[in-house]
Motif scaffolding. Structure first.
Motif, PDB file in Angstrom:
ATOM      1  N   TYR A 138       0.831  -1.205   0.000  1.00 28.26           N
ATOM      2  CA  TYR A 138       0.000   0.000   0.000  1.00 28.26           C
ATOM      3  C   TYR A 138       0.867   1.257   0.000  1.00 28.26           C
ATOM      4  O   TYR A 138       1.908   1.309   0.665  1.00 28.26           O
ATOM      5  CB  TYR A 138      -0.898   0.034   1.234  1.00 28.26           C
ATOM      6  CG  TYR A 138      -1.910  -1.091   1.294  1.00 28.26           C
ATOM      7  CD1 TYR A 138      -3.174  -0.955   0.716  1.00 28.26           C
ATOM      8  CD2 TYR A 138      -1.602  -2.292   1.918  1.00 28.26           C
ATOM      9  CE1 TYR A 138      -4.096  -1.986   0.768  1.00 28.26           C
ATOM     10  CE2 TYR A 138      -2.520  -3.335   1.980  1.00 28.26           C
ATOM     11  CZ  TYR A 138      -3.763  -3.174   1.407  1.00 28.26           C
ATOM     12  OH  TYR A 138      -4.669  -4.208   1.467  1.00 28.26           O
ATOM     13  N   GLU A 139       0.402   2.251  -0.739  1.00 28.02           N
ATOM     14  CA  GLU A 139       1.057   3.558  -0.712  1.00 28.02           C
ATOM     15  C   GLU A 139      -0.003   4.637  -0.927  1.00 28.02           C
ATOM     16  O   GLU A 139      -1.045   4.378  -1.541  1.00 28.02           O
ATOM     17  CB  GLU A 139       2.148   3.628  -1.784  1.00 28.02           C
ATOM     18  CG  GLU A 139       3.134   4.759  -1.572  1.00 28.02           C
ATOM     19  CD  GLU A 139       3.725   4.763  -0.180  1.00 28.02           C
ATOM     20  OE1 GLU A 139       3.290   5.606   0.634  1.00 28.02           O
ATOM     21  OE2 GLU A 139       4.586   3.919   0.109  1.00 28.02           O
ATOM     22  N   TRP A 140       0.271   5.821  -0.410  1.00 36.03           N
ATOM     23  CA  TRP A 140      -0.678   6.928  -0.466  1.00 36.03           C
ATOM     24  C   TRP A 140      -0.155   8.058  -1.333  1.00 36.03           C
ATOM     25  O   TRP A 140       0.986   8.500  -1.170  1.00 36.03           O
ATOM     26  CB  TRP A 140      -0.957   7.460   0.944  1.00 36.03           C
ATOM     27  CG  TRP A 140      -1.831   6.575   1.756  1.00 36.03           C
ATOM     28  CD1 TRP A 140      -3.161   6.747   2.030  1.00 36.03           C
ATOM     29  CD2 TRP A 140      -1.459   5.341   2.412  1.00 36.03           C
ATOM     30  NE1 TRP A 140      -3.631   5.714   2.795  1.00 36.03           N
ATOM     31  CE2 TRP A 140      -2.614   4.830   3.060  1.00 36.03           C
ATOM     32  CE3 TRP A 140      -0.265   4.629   2.518  1.00 36.03           C
ATOM     33  CZ2 TRP A 140      -2.598   3.659   3.792  1.00 36.03           C
ATOM     34  CZ3 TRP A 140      -0.248   3.452   3.235  1.00 36.03           C
ATOM     35  CH2 TRP A 140      -1.406   2.973   3.871  1.00 36.03           C
ATOM     36  N   ARG A 141      -0.999   8.512  -2.248  1.00 33.37           N
ATOM     37  CA  ARG A 141      -0.679   9.680  -3.061  1.00 33.37           C
ATOM     38  C   ARG A 141      -1.221  10.927  -2.368  1.00 33.37           C
ATOM     39  O   ARG A 141      -2.403  10.977  -2.000  1.00 33.37           O
ATOM     40  CB  ARG A 141      -1.307   9.535  -4.450  1.00 33.37           C
ATOM     41  CG  ARG A 141      -1.187  10.781  -5.310  1.00 33.37           C
ATOM     42  CD  ARG A 141      -1.689  10.536  -6.734  1.00 33.37           C
ATOM     43  NE  ARG A 141      -1.881  11.789  -7.436  1.00 33.37           N
ATOM     44  CZ  ARG A 141      -0.903  12.519  -7.957  1.00 33.37           C
ATOM     45  NH1 ARG A 141       0.340  12.101  -7.863  1.00 33.37           N
ATOM     46  NH2 ARG A 141      -1.167  13.656  -8.576  1.00 33.37           N
ATOM     47  N   TRP A 142      -0.346  11.911  -2.184  1.00 31.12           N
ATOM     48  CA  TRP A 142      -0.791  13.176  -1.598  1.00 31.12           C
ATOM     49  C   TRP A 142      -1.554  13.969  -2.644  1.00 31.12           C
ATOM     50  O   TRP A 142      -1.076  14.161  -3.768  1.00 31.12           O
ATOM     51  CB  TRP A 142       0.413  13.988  -1.118  1.00 31.12           C
ATOM     52  CG  TRP A 142       1.009  13.480   0.176  1.00 31.12           C
ATOM     53  CD1 TRP A 142       0.919  12.230   0.696  1.00 31.12           C
ATOM     54  CD2 TRP A 142       1.798  14.244   1.087  1.00 31.12           C
ATOM     55  NE1 TRP A 142       1.590  12.152   1.885  1.00 31.12           N
ATOM     56  CE2 TRP A 142       2.152  13.378   2.155  1.00 31.12           C
ATOM     57  CE3 TRP A 142       2.245  15.562   1.118  1.00 31.12           C
ATOM     58  CZ2 TRP A 142       2.933  13.791   3.230  1.00 31.12           C
ATOM     59  CZ3 TRP A 142       3.037  15.989   2.186  1.00 31.12           C
ATOM     60  CH2 TRP A 142       3.359  15.112   3.234  1.00 31.12           C
ATOM     61  N   LEU A 143      -2.741  14.458  -2.270  1.00 24.34           N
ATOM     62  CA  LEU A 143      -3.582  15.226  -3.183  1.00 24.34           C
ATOM     63  C   LEU A 143      -3.497  16.719  -2.919  1.00 24.34           C
ATOM     64  O   LEU A 143      -4.132  17.516  -3.630  1.00 24.34           O
ATOM     65  CB  LEU A 143      -5.034  14.747  -3.078  1.00 24.34           C
ATOM     66  CG  LEU A 143      -5.255  13.262  -3.389  1.00 24.34           C
ATOM     67  CD1 LEU A 143      -6.725  12.906  -3.234  1.00 24.34           C
ATOM     68  CD2 LEU A 143      -4.758  12.906  -4.782  1.00 24.34           C
ATOM     69  N   ASP A 144      -2.754  17.101  -1.897  1.00 22.88           N
ATOM     70  CA  ASP A 144      -2.491  18.512  -1.633  1.00 22.88           C
ATOM     71  C   ASP A 144      -1.063  18.645  -1.114  1.00 22.88           C
ATOM     72  O   ASP A 144      -0.411  17.656  -0.787  1.00 22.88           O
ATOM     73  CB  ASP A 144      -3.501  19.094  -0.632  1.00 22.88           C
ATOM     74  CG  ASP A 144      -3.452  18.391   0.707  1.00 22.88           C
ATOM     75  OD1 ASP A 144      -2.525  18.678   1.500  1.00 22.88           O
ATOM     76  OD2 ASP A 144      -4.320  17.533   0.968  1.00 22.88           O
ATOM     77  N   GLU A 145      -0.589  19.847  -1.031  1.00 29.14           N
ATOM     78  CA  GLU A 145       0.824  20.115  -0.717  1.00 29.14           C
ATOM     79  C   GLU A 145       1.258  19.582   0.635  1.00 29.14           C
ATOM     80  O   GLU A 145       2.403  19.160   0.820  1.00 29.14           O
ATOM     81  CB  GLU A 145       1.062  21.628  -0.788  1.00 29.14           C
ATOM     82  CG  GLU A 145       2.519  22.023  -0.789  1.00 29.14           C
ATOM     83  CD  GLU A 145       2.696  23.522  -1.003  1.00 29.14           C
ATOM     84  OE1 GLU A 145       2.853  24.228  -0.003  1.00 29.14           O
ATOM     85  OE2 GLU A 145       2.651  23.959  -2.171  1.00 29.14           O
TER      86      GLU A 145
END
Length: 204
Positions: free
Chosen positions: A106-113
């Motif tokens: 699992y990995e998370w993409r940042w959608l804001d700065e």
């Protein structure tokens, strides 16, 4: 980085897919659709020194200078291939290699700065319901095999998903784990772009 994965694989499937004997006690083994590395659980792995059977490995690599029972000791979950041969915790374990059977990580993409909003991604090797992650290990003073998953520069897909650290674990399709466990092959051969697994992803 790789701090979470899925390894809920029946023992009989591990035996058939990896062609190795599984003879671990159920109460010793931790498997889940969402394994949290920070819990430092033990799980089935394949080690280079016991090549024909599964053994128990504890996620979070130890080191000779860590005192027994030191709950504050840092037990790294990952080892970067670009510094693995110089970091004190890792450099003596470069040829102590193991493979961690998984369904996905699992990995998370940042959608804001600032990462206040994130998108959770479940990543596997395209067309493979089982594969393994390349790792190194150290056997601690109590005889427990402890490991850290090796990471490399992210490929195009993982650069998009892991858009803060730009890293990915060493992902080994079925059969490729035997190359990883072969210590005559330089560990840097598995660094991106020398080795670029065909990854697929699912947002969960």
């Amino acid at each position: 980085m790789c701090n979470y994965f899925s390894n809920k694989i029946p023992p009989e499937k591990l035996e058939s897919e990896f062609n190795r004997t599984y003879d671990l006690e159920e109460q010793e083994v931790s498997t889940s659709d969402f394994v949290n590395g920070f819990a430092h659980n033990t799980m089935p792995i394949i080690a280079d020194e016991v090549i024909n059977e599964f053994v128990l490995g504890k996620w979070g690599i130890s080191a000779p200078w860590i005192k027994e029972g030191d709950k504050k000791a840092l037990l790294p979950l990952n080892a970067r291939l670009d510094t693995i041969e110089t970091k004190n915790t890792f450099k003596n374990n470069v040829n102590n290699r193991c493979a961690i059977p998984v369904n996905a990580f699992y990995e998370w993409r940042w959608l804001d700065e600032k990462g206040k909003t994130k998108e959770k991604n479940k990543i596997s090797i395209a067309g493979n319901d089982i594969f393994s992650l390349g790792a190194i290990y150290y056997i601690d003073k109590n005889g427990i095999l402890t490991f850290a998953i090796c990471t490399t520069e992210a490929n195009e897909l993982m650069s998009y998903i892991h858009n803060t650290k730009l890293r990915m674990p060493i992902c080994l399709p079925l059969g490729k784990e035997n190359d990883w466990l072969n210590n005559s092959i330089n560990i840097q051969e598995f660094a991106y772009p020398n080795f670029n697994p065909n990854l697929g992803t699912l947002i969960v």
